[in-house]
Every structure is written in structure tokens, then in C-alpha cells.
Design an enzyme around this catalytic site. Structure first.
Site, mmCIF file in Angstrom:
data_model
loop_
_atom_site.group_PDB
_atom_site.id
_atom_site.type_symbol
_atom_site.label_atom_id
_atom_site.label_comp_id
_atom_site.label_asym_id
_atom_site.label_seq_id
_atom_site.Cartn_x
_atom_site.Cartn_y
_atom_site.Cartn_z
ATOM 1 N N ASP A 48 -60.303 30.913 1.676
ATOM 2 C CA ASP A 48 -60.223 31.754 2.407
ATOM 3 C C ASP A 48 -60.911 33.004 2.127
ATOM 4 O O ASP A 48 -61.654 33.628 2.806
ATOM 5 C CB ASP A 48 -58.765 32.208 2.625
ATOM 6 C CG ASP A 48 -57.888 31.333 3.595
ATOM 7 O OD1 ASP A 48 -58.405 30.392 4.319
ATOM 8 O OD2 ASP A 48 -56.770 31.242 3.338
ATOM 9 N N SER A 93 -63.846 1.660 27.818
ATOM 10 C CA SER A 93 -62.494 1.756 27.681
ATOM 11 C C SER A 93 -62.352 0.243 26.616
ATOM 12 O O SER A 93 -63.449 -0.367 26.242
ATOM 13 C CB SER A 93 -61.684 1.581 28.826
ATOM 14 O OG SER A 93 -60.605 0.945 28.574
ATOM 15 N N ILE A 94 -61.169 -0.118 26.304
ATOM 16 C CA ILE A 94 -60.996 -1.029 25.326
ATOM 17 C C ILE A 94 -60.113 -1.978 26.039
ATOM 18 O O ILE A 94 -58.904 -1.817 26.465
ATOM 19 C CB ILE A 94 -60.928 -0.958 24.033
ATOM 20 C CG1 ILE A 94 -60.985 -2.005 22.762
ATOM 21 C CG2 ILE A 94 -59.583 -0.162 23.817
ATOM 22 C CD1 ILE A 94 -61.189 -1.429 21.738
ATOM 23 N N LYS A 132 -55.683 2.066 15.810
ATOM 24 C CA LYS A 132 -56.041 2.646 16.955
ATOM 25 C C LYS A 132 -55.284 3.814 17.090
ATOM 26 O O LYS A 132 -53.958 4.231 16.850
ATOM 27 C CB LYS A 132 -55.508 1.549 17.981
ATOM 28 C CG LYS A 132 -55.878 2.256 19.276
ATOM 29 C CD LYS A 132 -55.411 1.154 20.481
ATOM 30 C CE LYS A 132 -56.060 1.512 21.889
ATOM 31 N NZ LYS A 132 -55.635 2.940 22.412
ATOM 32 N N GLU A 190 -62.018 9.779 17.745
ATOM 33 C CA GLU A 190 -60.999 10.347 18.336
ATOM 34 C C GLU A 190 -60.398 11.796 17.829
ATOM 35 O O GLU A 190 -60.554 11.914 16.572
ATOM 36 C CB GLU A 190 -59.912 9.277 18.096
ATOM 37 C CG GLU A 190 -58.746 9.592 18.797
ATOM 38 C CD GLU A 190 -58.782 8.640 20.296
ATOM 39 O OE1 GLU A 190 -59.837 7.846 20.373
ATOM 40 O OE2 GLU A 190 -57.578 8.375 20.546
ATOM 41 N N CYS A 425 -9.732 12.255 18.454
ATOM 42 C CA CYS A 425 -10.449 10.926 17.897
ATOM 43 C C CYS A 425 -10.462 9.607 18.971
ATOM 44 O O CYS A 425 -9.313 9.476 19.080
ATOM 45 C CB CYS A 425 -10.207 10.707 16.367
ATOM 46 S SG CYS A 425 -10.847 8.988 15.939
ATOM 47 N N CYS A 443 -12.864 13.596 12.445
ATOM 48 C CA CYS A 443 -11.453 13.326 12.780
ATOM 49 C C CYS A 443 -10.487 13.534 11.398
ATOM 50 O O CYS A 443 -10.977 13.621 10.642
ATOM 51 C CB CYS A 443 -11.340 11.706 13.053
ATOM 52 S SG CYS A 443 -9.449 11.081 12.879
ATOM 53 N N CYS A 449 -6.644 6.651 10.485
ATOM 54 C CA CYS A 449 -7.726 6.175 11.393
ATOM 55 C C CYS A 449 -8.436 5.011 10.980
ATOM 56 O O CYS A 449 -8.904 4.995 10.129
ATOM 57 C CB CYS A 449 -8.937 7.490 11.506
ATOM 58 S SG CYS A 449 -10.211 7.100 12.620
HETATM 59 S S1 IVH Z 1 -63.316 1.623 19.841
HETATM 60 C C1 IVH Z 1 -66.196 0.013 22.989
HETATM 61 N N1 IVH Z 1 -61.951 2.241 17.874
HETATM 62 O O1 IVH Z 1 -58.722 3.350 22.349
HETATM 63 C C2 IVH Z 1 -64.994 0.396 22.452
HETATM 64 N N2 IVH Z 1 -61.259 3.099 19.987
HETATM 65 O O2 IVH Z 1 -59.149 2.382 25.419
HETATM 66 C C3 IVH Z 1 -64.734 1.683 22.471
HETATM 67 N N3 IVH Z 1 -59.133 4.320 20.118
HETATM 68 O O3 IVH Z 1 -60.599 5.208 24.424
HETATM 69 C C4 IVH Z 1 -63.456 2.144 21.665
HETATM 70 N N4 IVH Z 1 -58.878 4.045 17.958
HETATM 71 O O4 IVH Z 1 -60.008 6.598 22.406
HETATM 72 C C5 IVH Z 1 -62.105 2.391 19.405
HETATM 73 N N5 IVH Z 1 -60.547 2.577 16.149
HETATM 74 C C6 IVH Z 1 -60.901 2.694 17.526
HETATM 75 C C7 IVH Z 1 -60.011 3.426 18.346
HETATM 76 C C8 IVH Z 1 -60.329 3.542 19.673
HETATM 77 C C9 IVH Z 1 -58.536 4.545 19.039
HETATM 78 C C10 IVH Z 1 -59.317 4.766 21.522
HETATM 79 C C11 IVH Z 1 -60.411 5.071 22.140
HETATM 80 C C12 IVH Z 1 -60.444 4.630 23.538
HETATM 81 C C13 IVH Z 1 -59.241 3.807 23.546
HETATM 82 C C14 IVH Z 1 -59.422 2.157 24.075
#
Ligand code: IVH
Length: 689
Positions: A48, A93-94, A132, A190, A425, A443, A449
Site C-alpha cells: 500500500d 464452448s466445451i 474446470k 476464467e 421434545c 430437551c 429422553c
Molecule cells: S478450455 C475450446 N479449460 O468452461 C475449449 N475451459 O464450456 C475452451 N472453463 O466457457 C475452454 N475451466 O469458461 C477450458 N481449464 C479450463 C476451464 C474452462 C473452466 C470454462 C470456460 C468455458 C467452459 C466450458
């Protein structure tokens, strides 16, 4: 103008610029140590101090402010809306595997081997297994090493521009830690919040009278999408990098594990909890291992992610719709689920503690079907505001007892009803009482009891209580389970034959136990009082009470005020003792114990000679509202008075109850003071009647 005078400000400005640069570098290094290496190098106070010095320096020399200065992390003006950002490489997405057994790893591995055309005998495929993280996915675009754009995923093609918010997150470097930065490096990862940071945030929130946040994930996601960056800056957000988007002017490693190392070398926080796993077996082992450690991690995760390590193989596998074929998320069973409260009952613990329990519509959570969730205690039910009929979020993590996390108030039906602590009780019908210093209601039927039976018996038979040798936890279990003993009094009617019929009990040891039971009948009042297991009455208190009251009847008859006259007895203890003896079930057991022949020598109470009735003669007549004749007599004697059978000129007081006869007339004739039970209690407490 003298040369010296002209060069003076130049030198000062140069010195300020040098200092600002040094401060920025120091702060960046400390941020890196803290957020990336997870190994802080300075105290918060030192950090700080550096930060404040830089703020002051930049205030005095505005020209020294750089866009990537740590002081720029504070936020700035709110925006009306987020600008759209088109992802040049889509944010995919995965695919999620919800099969929560190790079998999911085999399925994934088998598919990868098939799609890569690997023959049966080929060596295992190398994967990277990661956690994840449960947060919000963001893409960070670094141009020539400087953070240029931060965006949410949006629909994968177009996200929202949250650059100014991302700049407030100290775990996200404003510039890459390299002298030779790539033209473009998009980092995918993330934003999340640690559990402890979340808890502290909520403490602050509560202290400020605000509504608590629900969970770290929603709070982190909400914070990233604040229109006011200053609000984002107030949230303890963190970031983990786990992949790449667009890159240019950058030599990429051949593997995903190489990418993770590269990101870390660029100064980005990469969670260290990943490994290269060869084949399905090692993936499954990682899954099992993380599942076990899940609750000990400092942040929430909802599963693990498996990725093919070799980037060339990833390219060959490609994508289906919006999901890569080279990765899969293997989820853990959800730890939270919503359900409805059908009723709120109470459970009685071994010590008589009454725990409110929500009876739930069955719900699958944390890998099992849950129908009950603890509500801990009365205050907790009030604090969480749980009503019968409510929709609630239930959490079951690891082996812990399922609990109600919160109520979905918006879904409360009009006929929902609040919880009321029952007066009696559910196990034995004795009164439920809550001592002033305790969160838990209990109780009061300790000796009677069924829920408290084993605990009460073990305590009763203990070495420092009735000292019944051989009556330990195994025998108590057997006796209670066989229905031979329900209260401590039943112990005294056990026959050698009954004991010998129990498993692992020889005739000889049965006879020994019976002898020990017989021997225990001869005891002291202090031991007996301790053996009753009255809450807060330990050995020393039992001794004090025995000495002070001299006899059991006097002790049993004492009200809270007279109890507090005993040494070291305060209001809590007095309420506990009075409550115990007020419970008719306990009195029954005590009577049965006496009838069974349990005996002790009653002493003249210690303070009797100096008691409030010392030297006074009292005559009792008629029926008193609460005190039996014996009890009243014992109280008079314990206060140093004499309880006489007939009224004479020497009588000081006549205590008259209902249907008093001749003694009352005689007292009137002689002009002797006539009082009721109330008056007697006043005298005992040393007051005027
Ligand atoms: S890889 C092409 N690795 O999970 C692969 N995703 O639907 C892209 N997530 O939207 C994702 N931990 O927000 C990857 N170690 C990780 C992750 C991760 C969390 C989330 C991410 C993604 C969702 C999968």
C-alpha cells in the site's frame, strides 16, 4: 539565468520519472508474486505504501502517467453499455460429460483414439488434465505485449468489451513479461473469486447492511459485467489463463502443456494444478484425486477438463458445431440444487440439543438423493428466513451434512409458514428450553429422553459419578439396544441372568457388574447430583450445590433466586438446574432411583448456621402451591431454620397453604406472622416476606 537554476527542475523531473518507473516495476513484480506465483513478497502495508507513493507522484507530475500504470486499475467513469467485440477466433464452448464416474474418461479416450485412427496396440495418448474453474470466461487481447482488449464470451462470436473492468483486476497483467512480445496474443481464461475472498466480501457487505452475495461464481461474473469499473475494482477478482485465441508473430509450442508454460512465462496466472495424463487410467485418476481434494481448494470448481496435449492432433480432430473434438469437461456432481421445504421438524441430539431440520422434496445433489437438510439452530432459521413451503437451495459438499444455503424468496407461496420451535421434545415430551447464553435449544428430560439415553447412562455410570465399574459404552449400547435399560433407574433392577444373556458377557463378569451396581447405591450427594448430567453442572458445581443445600429435596425445591445464592452459581446455571428439576420426567427417575435404594448421607448445609432463617422456627400448614411439605421443610432447614410441627409462642412464622386448619387458627390467636409460599421464598432469599 544561471545554468544551475535551469537544470534544477529538469533533474527533479528526471528523478520523478525514474522513481515512478521504479515504483511501477516494483508494484508489477509484487502483483506477479501474489497473483501468479501465489507467493507474496511484501506485506499488504508495504504494498500500500508503494502504491500511495506512486499515486502522489503521478498527481504531482500528470505527464508521468502511463496507460498501463497500476494506478489506472481503479476504474474511471461508468459506461452506458458495453461495446460489442467480434472474436477473431471464436470462443468455443466445451462438450460436457455428466457421467460422474471414471467411465467418462474411458469414453473420451476411446473416441479420441478412434478419431485419430490409432490402432489397438498404439501407446496411450497424452492429455492435459486441468481443473474446470467456476467463473466467467474472458478473452484478453495483448497487442505488442500491452493489454488492448478484454471481452466476455457472449455467444462465442461476439462478446462484450469489458476492458476497463479487466484493468481493475490485479491478477491480469497490463503488459506481458517479455522483452520480445508477440504482435498479437489472445489469452483465454476464467475470472473467478476465491472462497475466502468471497466470505470476506460478504462480511463487509453484511456489516454495511447490504444483501449478501449468493456464491463466488455469480459474484465474479456479475462484477466483470458492471457498467461502473469502480464497482468492479471493489471486488476481489482473480484470473486463470487456460488457452489461446488469435496469435500473430509468436512461435507456438507443439503442445498444450507447452502453451500453459508459455503463458506462465509471459507473467499470466496459470493454475499449477494440472498434469499430463497418459491414457484413460491417468485421466480417471486425476478426476478421482481432484474430486477428493475439491473442498480443500481455495476456489470453486465444477469438474475437470481433459485436452489432447499435441496441438497438431488437436487441429486434425477439429470441431463439431461450437465444440472442439479434442477436449471434454468431466463434471462433478452438482453440490447445490433447488427443492422445496415440505416441513421443518426437529431432531434431538445425544446431549439433548434440538436441531431444526428441513424435510425436503427429494433432490439429487452432491451425488446422492437428499431429503433432509440441517438448519443448525433457531437463529439460523430466522437469519436464512426459511418457511415451510419455500423453494430453497440445498448444498451437499463432500461428506458434510446437507444444508440449506438460501431461500428463493421470489418463489415463496402465499401460504408459506414460518418455523416455530416446539415447546416439547418430539422424543420424550419433556419441555424444550434455551439457556440465555446458548444458541441451541435443548430437551430438558436428560434422564428420560430416549435420544439422550446412552449418553445419560454413560455419564451416570462414570467413574466420577456413580462409579459403576464395567458399565462402559459397549455394555450401555447393548443394554439400551436390547431394551433392558431406558433410564438410569432401570440399572438397579438388572439381574445377573439378564446380563449374562448378552453377547460377550460371561456369568462371572455379569456378576461383577451386578456387584458394582449394588455397591454404587451407597454414594454421596455431590456424586449423585453430578451423575444426573444437568447441563453446566460439573463435579465442582455439584459439590458446591450439595454443600450449600445439604439435601436433595432442598436442592430440588430451590427456585432460580435461591440457587443463585449458592457459591459460583449464576443465572445460566440456576436456570439450567431449576429447569432440570422442574421437568416431571426427571423427578420420576430420581424417585425411582431413591426407591431402588440409592442413598447418601445428607449433611447439615454449610451455611445453615448463618442462613437467613438461622434461629427461626417455622410451622408449615396446608398445601402450598408448588412446594411439597418435605421440600418446604428441607428448604427451611437448609436456611438454618427449624421446621416445627405445632404452633407455639416460640413460632416465628406460620407458612399457610390451601386448606390450612387448626394451626392457622392457633397462629391467629397468638398473633404470629402468617405468610404464604411467596413469603417463605422471600425469607429464604434473605428478604422480608
Ligand atoms: S478450455 C475450446 N479449460 O468452461 C475449449 N475451459 O464450456 C475452451 N472453463 O466457457 C475452454 N475451466 O469458461 C477450458 N481449464 C479450463 C476451464 C474452462 C473452466 C470454462 C470456460 C468455458 C467452459 C466450458
Amino acid at each position: 539565468m544561471a545554468a544551475g537554476a535551469a537544470s534544477e527542475p529538469v533533474t527533479a523531473a528526471a528523478e520523478a520519472a525514474r522513481r515512478a518507473k521504479a515504483l511501477r516495476e516494483a508494484i508489477r513484480a509484487h502483483d506477479h508474486a501474489y497473483y501468479v506465483l501465489d507467493a507474496p513478497t511484501v506485506s499488504d502495508a508495504e504494498y500500500d505504501a508503494l502504491y500511495r507513493e506512486l499515486v502522489e507522484l503521478e498527481a504531482r507530475h500528470p505527464a508521468l502517467v502511463t496507460p498501463d500504470s497500476p494506478t489506472r486499475r481503479v476504474g474511471g467513469q461508468p459506461v452506458a453499455a458495453f461495446a460489442p467485440v467480434r472474436h477473431r477466433v471464436p470462443m468455443l464452448s466445451i462438450r460436457t460429460e455428466t457421467d460422474t464416474t471414471a467411465g467418462a474418461a474411458e469414453k473420451f479416450d476411446a473416441r479420441i483414439r478412434r478419431e485419430l485412427g490409432l490402432p489397438d496396440g498404439a501407446p496411450p495418448v497424452a492429455y492435459v488434465a486441468e481443473l474446470k474453474f467456476d467463473g466467467l470466461a474472458v478473452s484478453l487481447r495483448y497487442e505488442r505485449g500491452l493489454l488492448a482488449v478484454a471481452a466476455t464470451r457472449g455467444d462465442g462470436e461476439v462478446g462484450e468489451d469489458v476492458t476497463r473492468n479487466a484493468r481493475t483486476i490485479r491478477a491480469i497483467p497490463q503488459r506481458l513479461a517479455t522483452a520480445d512480445p508477440p504482435e498479437v496474443l489472445e489469452v483465454r481464461g476464467e475470472v473467478y473469486m476465491r472462497r475466502a475472498d468471497f466470505a470476506r466480501l460478504n462480511e463487509r457487505q453484511r456489516a454495511a447492511g447490504g444483501k449478501p452475495f449468493i456464491n463466488p461464481r455469480n459474484t465474479a461474473a456479475g462484477a466483470v459485467r458492471q457498467l461502473d469499473p469502480a464497482a468492479t475494482a471493489q471486488r476481489p477478482l482473480r484470473f486463470f489463463a487456460y488457452g489461446l485465441g488469435e496469435t500473430a508473430g509468436c512461435t507456438l509450442p507443439a503442445t498444450h502443456s507447452g502453451v500453459l508454460r508459455m503463458l506462465r512465462d509471459f507473467g499470466l496466472p496459470v493454475c499449477a494444478d494440472w498434469r499430463v495424463a497418459r491414457g484413460a487410467g491417468e485421466l480417471a485418476a486425476f478426476y478421482e484425486d481432484v474430486a477428493r481434494r475439491r473442498d480443500d481448494l481455495p476456489f470453486d470448481i465444477d469438474g475437470v477438463v481433459y485436452k489432447v496435449d499435441d496441438l497438431a492432433a488437436q487441429r486434425r480432430l477439429g470441431y463439431v458445431t461450437r465444440e472442439p473434438r479434442w477436449a471434454v469437461a468431466h463434471k462433478f456432481p452438482a453440490e447445490e440444487a433447488a427443492t422445496t421445504v415440505q416441513d421443518i421438524g426437529v431432531q434431538v441430539g445425544r446431549t439433548g440439543a434440538i436441531t431444526p431440520v428441513a424435510r425436503l422434496a427429494p433432490v439429487f445433489v452432491g451425488g446422492v438423493t437428499v431429503t433432509n437438510a440441517t438448519l443448525h439452530n433457531e437463529d439460523e432459521v430466522r437469519r436464512k428466513d426459511v418457511h415451510v413451503g419455500d423453494t430453497v437451495v440445498v448444498r451437499r459438499a463432500g461428506d458434510v451434512i446437507p444444508e440449506v444455503v438460501r431461500v428463493v424468496v421470489e418463489r415463496r407461496p402465499p401460504d408459506a409458514r414460518p418455523f416455530r420451535m416446539p415447546a416439547h421434545c418430539p422424543e420424550c415430551g419433556s419441555a424444550i428450553a434455551r439457556l440465555p447464553d446458548e444458541a441451541v435449544a435443548r430437551c430438558t428430560g436428560g434422564l428420560f429422553c430416549p435420544a439422550q439415553r446412552k449418553q445419560a447412562l454413560l455419564h451416570f455410570a462414570g467413574r466420577r459419578a456413580m462409579d459403576i465399574e464395567g458399565l462402559g459404552d459397549k455394555l450401555v449400547d447393548q443394554l439400551v439396544d436390547a431394551g433392558l435399560v431406558r433410564t438410569p433407574a432401570d440399572v438397579y433392577s438388572l439381574a445377573t441372568g439378564e446380563l449374562a444373556a448378552l453377547e460377550r458377557m460371561a456369568e462371572k463378569s455379569a456378576a461383577n457388574v451386578v456387584a458394582a451396581i449394588e455397591k454404587s447405591k451407597r454414594t454421596t450427594l455431590a456424586r449423585f447430583v453430578f451423575a444426573l448430567g444437568i447441563r453446566h453442572v460439573g463435579e465442582a458445581t455439584a459439590r458446591d450445590l450439595a454443600r450449600h443445600f445439604g439435601g436433595l429435596d432442598a436442592l430440588m425445591a430451590a427456585d432460580e433466586a435461591s440457587l443463585q445464592e449458592a457459591p459460583d452459581v449464576g443465572p445460566v446455571l440456576a436456570q439450567s438446574v431449576a429447569g432440570f428439576f422442574a421437568e416431571p420426567h426427571n423427578r420420576q427417575v430420581i424417585e425411582a432411583l431413591r426407591a431402588a435404594g440409592v442413598r447418601w448421607d445428607e449433611h447439615a448445609p454449610q451455611r445453615a448456621a448463618a442462613g437467613p432463617l438461622a434461629g427461626k422456627t417455622v410451622v408449615l400448614t396446608g398445601t402450598l402451591p408448588t412446594l411439597s411439605r418435605d421440600a418446604a421443610k428441607a428448604l427451611v432447614e437448609s436456611a438454618g431454620g427449624k421446621a416445627a410441627g405445632s404452633v407455639s409462642k416460640k413460632t416465628d412464622y406460620v407458612v399457610a397453604g390451601a386448606e390450612a386448619g387448626g394451626k392457622l387458627d392457633r397462629a391467629r390467636e397468638l398473633g404470629i406472622r402468617i405468610i404464604g409460599e411467596e413469603g417463605l421464598r422471600a425469607l429464604l432469599a434473605g428478604r422480608q416476606p
